[in-house]
Design an enzyme around this catalytic site. Structure first.
Site, mmCIF file in Angstrom:
data_model
loop_
_atom_site.group_PDB
_atom_site.id
_atom_site.type_symbol
_atom_site.label_atom_id
_atom_site.label_comp_id
_atom_site.label_asym_id
_atom_site.label_seq_id
_atom_site.Cartn_x
_atom_site.Cartn_y
_atom_site.Cartn_z
ATOM 1 N N GLY A 69 0.744 -1.298 0.127
ATOM 2 C CA GLY A 69 0.186 -0.215 0.402
ATOM 3 C C GLY A 69 0.671 0.857 0.332
ATOM 4 O O GLY A 69 2.210 1.072 0.423
ATOM 5 N N CYS B 101 5.631 -6.550 1.766
ATOM 6 C CA CYS B 101 5.485 -4.778 1.528
ATOM 7 C C CYS B 101 4.808 -3.694 2.507
ATOM 8 O O CYS B 101 5.383 -4.292 3.450
ATOM 9 C CB CYS B 101 5.667 -4.163 0.525
ATOM 10 S SG CYS B 101 6.190 -2.493 -0.071
ATOM 11 N N TYR B 102 4.103 -3.207 2.548
ATOM 12 C CA TYR B 102 3.796 -2.709 3.580
ATOM 13 C C TYR B 102 2.647 -3.595 4.371
ATOM 14 O O TYR B 102 2.732 -3.444 5.660
ATOM 15 C CB TYR B 102 2.040 -1.815 3.119
ATOM 16 C CG TYR B 102 1.835 -0.789 4.233
ATOM 17 C CD1 TYR B 102 2.131 0.766 4.334
ATOM 18 C CD2 TYR B 102 0.896 -1.512 4.707
ATOM 19 C CE1 TYR B 102 1.967 0.961 5.837
ATOM 20 C CE2 TYR B 102 -0.411 -0.439 5.649
ATOM 21 C CZ TYR B 102 0.093 0.743 5.223
ATOM 22 O OH TYR B 102 -0.136 1.297 6.604
ATOM 23 N N HIS C 199 7.670 -7.802 -3.728
ATOM 24 C CA HIS C 199 6.785 -7.939 -4.175
ATOM 25 C C HIS C 199 6.307 -9.356 -4.588
ATOM 26 O O HIS C 199 6.808 -9.471 -5.958
ATOM 27 C CB HIS C 199 6.063 -6.851 -4.936
ATOM 28 C CG HIS C 199 5.096 -5.883 -4.223
ATOM 29 N ND1 HIS C 199 4.559 -5.442 -3.715
ATOM 30 C CD2 HIS C 199 6.206 -4.256 -4.146
ATOM 31 C CE1 HIS C 199 4.211 -3.773 -3.274
ATOM 32 N NE2 HIS C 199 5.532 -3.773 -3.396
ATOM 33 N N GLU D 50 3.489 -11.073 -6.209
ATOM 34 C CA GLU D 50 2.844 -10.929 -7.467
ATOM 35 C C GLU D 50 2.843 -10.043 -8.365
ATOM 36 O O GLU D 50 2.730 -10.681 -9.682
ATOM 37 C CB GLU D 50 1.991 -10.528 -6.779
ATOM 38 C CG GLU D 50 1.351 -8.435 -6.415
ATOM 39 C CD GLU D 50 2.178 -8.582 -4.753
ATOM 40 O OE1 GLU D 50 3.587 -9.239 -4.749
ATOM 41 O OE2 GLU D 50 1.766 -6.894 -4.792
ATOM 42 N N ASP E 3 -15.634 -8.610 -23.304
ATOM 43 C CA ASP E 3 -16.091 -8.585 -21.778
ATOM 44 C C ASP E 3 -17.549 -8.391 -21.745
ATOM 45 O O ASP E 3 -18.337 -9.194 -21.397
ATOM 46 C CB ASP E 3 -15.285 -7.454 -20.885
ATOM 47 C CG ASP E 3 -13.840 -7.591 -21.851
ATOM 48 O OD1 ASP E 3 -13.351 -7.963 -21.808
ATOM 49 O OD2 ASP E 3 -13.650 -5.788 -21.140
ATOM 50 N N LYS F 221 -8.732 -9.652 -18.057
ATOM 51 C CA LYS F 221 -8.924 -10.259 -19.787
ATOM 52 C C LYS F 221 -8.788 -11.717 -19.511
ATOM 53 O O LYS F 221 -9.094 -12.308 -20.041
ATOM 54 C CB LYS F 221 -8.351 -9.567 -20.162
ATOM 55 C CG LYS F 221 -9.201 -8.991 -21.307
ATOM 56 C CD LYS F 221 -9.480 -8.045 -21.610
ATOM 57 C CE LYS F 221 -10.389 -7.883 -22.599
ATOM 58 N NZ LYS F 221 -10.871 -6.991 -22.859
HETATM 59 P P1 XMP Z 1 -5.484 2.088 -20.548
HETATM 60 O O1 XMP Z 1 -5.429 3.089 -21.467
HETATM 61 O O2 XMP Z 1 -6.150 2.575 -18.926
HETATM 62 O O3 XMP Z 1 -6.148 1.244 -20.512
HETATM 63 O O4 XMP Z 1 -4.206 1.763 -20.061
HETATM 64 C C1 XMP Z 1 -6.404 -0.473 -19.697
HETATM 65 C C2 XMP Z 1 -7.269 -1.445 -20.884
HETATM 66 O O5 XMP Z 1 -8.971 -0.542 -20.124
HETATM 67 C C3 XMP Z 1 -8.738 -0.042 -21.797
HETATM 68 N N1 XMP Z 1 -9.997 0.615 -21.522
HETATM 69 C C4 XMP Z 1 -11.939 0.494 -21.120
HETATM 70 N N2 XMP Z 1 -12.243 -0.689 -20.787
HETATM 71 N N3 XMP Z 1 -14.325 1.131 -20.875
HETATM 72 C C5 XMP Z 1 -13.584 -0.426 -20.796
HETATM 73 O O6 XMP Z 1 -14.410 -1.205 -20.941
HETATM 74 C C6 XMP Z 1 -13.855 2.028 -20.574
HETATM 75 O O7 XMP Z 1 -13.786 3.088 -20.545
HETATM 76 C C7 XMP Z 1 -12.358 1.875 -20.575
HETATM 77 N N4 XMP Z 1 -10.877 2.918 -20.767
HETATM 78 C C8 XMP Z 1 -9.834 2.085 -21.017
HETATM 79 C C9 XMP Z 1 -8.292 0.165 -22.537
HETATM 80 O O8 XMP Z 1 -9.078 -0.269 -24.312
HETATM 81 C C10 XMP Z 1 -7.665 -0.828 -22.087
HETATM 82 O O9 XMP Z 1 -7.692 -2.187 -22.939
#
Ligand code: XMP
Length: 518
Positions: free
Chosen positions: A57, A84-85, A174, A176, A232, A374
Site C-alpha cells: 500500500g 511490503c506494507y 512483491h 505478485e 467482456d 482479461k
Molecule cells: P488504459 O488506457 O487505462 O487501458 O491503460 C487499459 C485497458 O482498458 C481499456 N479501457 C476501457 N475499457 N471501458 C472499458 O470497457 C473504459 O472506459 C475503458 N478505458 C480503457 C483499454 O482499451 C485497455 O484495454
C-alpha cells in the site's frame, strides 16, 4: 462467493493488489480482495477461510493514522502473509519496529536466503540468491518475538521474515509481479503448502458459482445488458443468459464511436450464433451532440457513461421495465477508477462502465466479471462456448473512438479514424500479428501537418498508431513492429484515407503511459 476453501486478501491500496489475487487463483485457490477496514467482518463470516494475505500500500506505518490489519487477523489462528506494507503492518502490530529508510528501493533487487523455511520449501535453499521486485521506502528494523530473518537484501536486512510456529510470514518485496520470477511459486507455497488449500478452483467452478450468485441477486427481475462489441460484455451477456434465460435483454447502442464493421459483427453473433434477444439502438446523433465541443478526457468519459444510462433506461422502459443493468466491467477497469474494494488507491481515469456512471441511475448493477482479468475472461468465454475469433478479439473500450480522438470529437473525425484504423488492423492481420498483439488501434491527433501530395500542398491530420503487448492491461509494452510493416501501413493510410497526411508510431510503455490516449 464462499467456496469450501479460500484465501482472504486485505487491501491496503496497492495498485497491484489484484495481481496477488490473480496469482492465488492461478494456483487453483479461490480468493477475494477486501479493503483492510472490512477485514474483521470478512473473517467473521467466512467458512472455509484458510489464510490471510496483507497487501502492499502507499501509506507509511511510521506515520500516525495509517491503515492497520484488524486484530481478528491475528486472533483467527490462520496463517498470515504480509507483503511490503503488509509486512510492515504485521511487524508493527505484533511488537516489532519499522523505520523510514535512507535508501528507498524500487525495482529489481537480489536477495540472499538466510535459512531454509517452509515458505521456500522445494523452491529456494539457504545461501542461494534470487531476483525479486522491491518497491518501498520504509523497512523493518526490529522483529516481533517469535520471528526470524529468512532472507536479506543489500538495503533490506529483513527482506523475508517468518514465525514458523504461528504460520506468519512477511516479504519486503512483491511476489505478485512478474519481475519476481519465483513470486507466483512463493504465493502458491503459501496458499497450498502453509495454508493447506487443495487447489481445486477452476474457471468451470467460477462459472457455476457466478450463475448461482446472479440468480440470487436478480431473482425474477429483468436484466438489460449493454454490449460494447468487446469480449467482456459479450462474455457477461452469455453468462447471464445461462443464469437467467429470457429475463435478459441485450442492448447494443451504436454511439457512432464504433470501429468499422463492429455493429454488424455483434448483431450477427448474438442474433445468429446465440438466440439472445438483442435490441440495436442507433444513437450516433445523440452521443455526438452531447460530445460537441468537449475536449476534456474525463468529461468525455462521464458524458458517454451518462448518455449510455439514458439510452438503457429508455430501452428498459420499452421492454416493460428492467431493474438491473449488466456490464462486462473487469478488474483493471475498476482498480484505476476507484479502489476495487473501496480501499485507498489513486484514480487514474474513470472507465466509463465504472466511475463514469451517474449516481442517479435507477437500475442496480450486475457485474459478474468484476473480479477478473482479461485473460481470465477469455478463459471463461471459452468455457461458455464463445467462438475463438470472438474470444480472441482485442479489447475495445466502452467510450470507443471518443477516447482515441484527443480534443473535440466530430462525426467527420470519427469517419477518418475508422478508415485508418481498419487499414491498420487489416495490415496486422495480413502480417499474421493479430494474436501476438494484445491491443492495436489508431489515434487521430488534434494536430495538422503540412505535406505534399502530387504537386499540391496538404494540411491534414496526424495519426498515431498504437500496439501493445500485455497480459492483463495493467502494464504494457509497445509492440516492436519491423520498419517495413510500419512503412507499408503508413503509406496505405496516407494514400487511402482523405484527411491524414502523416503517421507516427507510439513507443510508450504503460506505465508511464496508459494504453489508450485518454
Ligand atoms: P488504459 O488506457 O487505462 O487501458 O491503460 C487499459 C485497458 O482498458 C481499456 N479501457 C476501457 N475499457 N471501458 C472499458 O470497457 C473504459 O472506459 C475503458 N478505458 C480503457 C483499454 O482499451 C485497455 O484495454
Amino acid at each position: 462467493m464462499d467456496p469450501s476453501e479460500h484465501i482472504l486478501i486485505l487491501d491496503f491500496g496497492s495498485q497491484v493488489t489484484q495481481l496477488i489475487a490473480r496469482r492465488v487463483r492461478e494456483s487453483g485457490v479461490y480468493c477475494e480482495v477486501v479493503p483492510f477496514h472490512n477485514g474483521e467482518a470478512a473473517i467473521a463470516k467466512r467458512s472455509g477461510l484458510k489464510g490471510i494475505i496483507l497487501s502492499g500500500g502507499p501509506a507509511s506505518v511510521t506515520s500516525a493514522e495509517t491503515p492497520r490489519a484488524p486484530d481478528a487477523v491475528f486472533t483467527s489462528g490462520l496463517p498470515v502473509l504480509g507483503i511490503c506494507y503488509g509486512q510492515q503492518s504485521l511487524v508493527a502490530q505484533l511488537g516489532g519496529t519499522v523505520e523510514s529508510s535512507d535508501h528507498q528501493e524500487f525495482g529489481r533487487a537480489m536477495i540472499t536466503v538466510a535459512t531454509d523455511c517452509p515458505l521456500f520449501e522445494g523452491l529456494w535453499r539457504e545461501t542461494e540468491s534470487h531476483q525479486v521486485w522491491m518497491s518501498h521506502g520504509d523497512r523493518v528494523t526490529a522483529l516481533p518475538d517469535g520471528f526470524s530473518v529468512v532472507a536479506t537484501s543489500e538495503h533490506a536486512p529483513f527482506a523475508a521474515i517468518a514465525d514458523v510456529e504461528r504460520g506468519y510470514y512477511g516479504l519486503q518485496f512483491h511476489p505478485e509481479v512478474v519481475h519476481t520470477p519465483d513470486g507466483a511459486k512463493l504465493l502458491e507455497r503459501f496458499v497450498r503448502g502453509i495454508c493447506g488449500c487443495r487447489g481445486e478452483w477452476t474457471m468451470a467452478r467460477f462459472r457455476d458459482v457466478k450463475i448461482e450468485e446472479i440468480r440470487a441477486q436478480v431473482g425474477q427481475h429483468k436484466v438489460i445488458c449493454g454490449l460494447s462489441g468487446g469480449v467482456d460484455s459479450a462474455v457477461a451477456a452469455v453468462l447471464i443468459h445461462e443464469a437467467l434465460g429470457d429475463q435478459l435483454t441485450c442492448v447494443f447502442v451504436d454511439h457512432g464511436l464504433m470501429r468499422q464493421g463492429e455493429a454488424e459483427d455483434v448483431v450477427s453473433l448474438f442474433r445468429g450464433h446465440y438466440n439472445i434477444p438483442l435490441v440495436h439502438v442507433e444513437a450516433a446523433e445523440l452521443f455526438l451532440g452531447k460530445l460537441d465541443g468537449v475536449s476534456d478526457p474525463e468529461r468525455k468519459r462521464k458524458i458517454i457513461g451518462a448518455t449510455f444510462i439514458d439510452v438503457f433506461e429508455a430501452e428498459a422502459k420499452k421492454i416493460g421495465g428492467a431493474d438491473f443493468l449488466a456490464q462486462g466491467t473487469l478488474y483493471p477497469d475498476v482498480i484505476e477508477s476507484v479502489s476495487f474494494t473501496g480501499g485507498p488507491s489513486v484514480t487514474i481515469k474513470s472507465h466509463h462502465n465504472v466511475g463514469g456512471l451517474p449516481e442517479r441511475m435507477n437500475m442496480q448493477l450486475v457485474e459478474p466479471l468484476r473480479e477478473l482479468f482479461k485473460d481470465e475472461v477469455r478463459a471463461l468465454g471459452k468455457e461458455l462456448g464463445l467462438p475463438d475469433v470472438f474470444v480472441g478479439r482485442h479489447p475495445f473500450p466502452g467510450p470507443g473512438l471518443a477516447i482515441r480522438i484527443p480534443g473535440a470529437v466530430t462525426a467527420e473525425k470519427c469517419d477518418i479514424l475508422r478508415k485508418a484504423d481498419a487499414i491498420y488492423l487489416d495490415e496486422i492481420r495480413k502480417a499474421g500479428l493479430y494474436d501476438a498483439i494484445w491491443q492495436a488501434f489508431a489515434v487521430l491527433l488534434p494536430v495538422r501537418a503540412v505535406g505534399v501530395m502530387g504537386d499540391g500542398r496538404t494540411y491534414d491530420y496526424v495519426l498515431a498508431l498504437r500496439a501493445v503487448t500485455s497480459t492483463d492491461g495493467m502494464t504494457a509494452d509497445f509492440y516492436p513492429f519491423d520498419m517495413q510493416f510500419l512503412g507499408r501501413t503508413a503509406t496505405r493510410i496516407v494514400n487511402e484515407v482523405r484527411g491524414i497526411n502523416r503517421v507516427t508510431y507510439d513507443i510508450t510503455s504503460k506505465p508511464p503511459g496508459t494504453i489508450e490516449w485518454e
